[in-house]
Design a protein around this motif. Structure first.
Motif, PDB file in Angstrom:
ATOM      1  N   UNK A  45       1.409  11.939  -0.748  1.00 22.37           N
ATOM      2  CA  UNK A  45       0.069  11.360  -0.587  1.00 22.37           C
ATOM      3  C   UNK A  45      -0.127  10.061  -1.355  1.00 22.37           C
ATOM      4  N   UNK A  46       0.633   9.043  -0.959  1.00 28.57           N
ATOM      5  CA  UNK A  46       0.473   7.717  -1.535  1.00 28.57           C
ATOM      6  C   UNK A  46       0.704   6.664  -0.463  1.00 28.57           C
ATOM      7  N   UNK A  47      -0.271   5.810  -0.262  1.00 32.83           N
ATOM      8  CA  UNK A  47      -0.116   4.689   0.668  1.00 32.83           C
ATOM      9  C   UNK A  47       0.284   3.426  -0.089  1.00 32.83           C
ATOM     10  N   UNK A  48       0.529   3.568  -1.413  1.00 33.78           N
ATOM     11  CA  UNK A  48       0.890   2.421  -2.240  1.00 33.78           C
ATOM     12  C   UNK A  48       2.358   2.052  -2.134  1.00 33.78           C
ATOM     13  N   UNK A  49       3.132   2.819  -1.368  1.00 33.83           N
ATOM     14  CA  UNK A  49       4.557   2.547  -1.193  1.00 33.83           C
ATOM     15  C   UNK A  49       4.864   2.426   0.291  1.00 33.83           C
ATOM     16  N   UNK A  50       5.970   1.764   0.594  1.00 34.57           N
ATOM     17  CA  UNK A  50       6.389   1.643   1.992  1.00 34.57           C
ATOM     18  C   UNK A  50       7.007   2.963   2.451  1.00 34.57           C
ATOM     19  N   UNK A  51       7.217   3.093   3.749  1.00 26.98           N
ATOM     20  CA  UNK A  51       7.835   4.316   4.265  1.00 26.98           C
ATOM     21  C   UNK A  51       9.262   4.456   3.728  1.00 26.98           C
ATOM     22  N   UNK A  52       9.961   3.334   3.529  1.00 26.93           N
ATOM     23  CA  UNK A  52      11.320   3.388   2.971  1.00 26.93           C
ATOM     24  C   UNK A  52      11.290   3.901   1.532  1.00 26.93           C
ATOM     25  N   UNK A  53      10.322   3.453   0.739  1.00 28.03           N
ATOM     26  CA  UNK A  53      10.197   3.932  -0.635  1.00 28.03           C
ATOM     27  C   UNK A  53       9.810   5.410  -0.664  1.00 28.03           C
ATOM     28  N   UNK A  54       8.896   5.821   0.205  1.00 31.41           N
ATOM     29  CA  UNK A  54       8.502   7.230   0.285  1.00 31.41           C
ATOM     30  C   UNK A  54       9.694   8.084   0.693  1.00 31.41           C
ATOM     31  N   UNK A  55      10.498   7.601   1.631  1.00 32.84           N
ATOM     32  CA  UNK A  55      11.705   8.295   2.061  1.00 32.84           C
ATOM     33  C   UNK A  55      12.646   8.513   0.877  1.00 32.84           C
TER      34      UNK A  55
END
Length: 76
Positions: A45-55
């Motif tokens: 639950x963070x939109x502060x990172x890109x999808x690559x970082x979340x991955x």
């Protein structure tokens, strides 16, 4: 009105599959076997990172928590 596009990534890790997609407020992820049985999943639950970082964050957590992801040493 232009429709907002959502991101989705899918990876195959040996005999497991990993999927992550953008949802309101963060990223939804799922790990499942080739038989499509879910073995892990949740919401980052963070939109502060890109999808690559979340991955990278989610996969790092999954790998450290589950013994079924084991490093394999190979000689080339």
């Amino acid at each position: 009105m232009q429709e907002e596009k959502k991101l989705f990534l899918h990876l195959q890790l040996g005999t497991d599959m990993f999927a992550i997609r953008e949802v309101t407020g963060g990223y939804d992820y799922l790990v499942m076997g080739m038989d499509f049985q879910e073995s892990d999943g949740g919401l980052y639950d963070s939109k502060d990172v890109s999808i690559a970082e979340a991955l990278a964050i989610v996969l790092g957590d999954i790998i450290s928590l589950h013994s079924w992801f084991q490093p394999v040493e190979r000689e080339y």
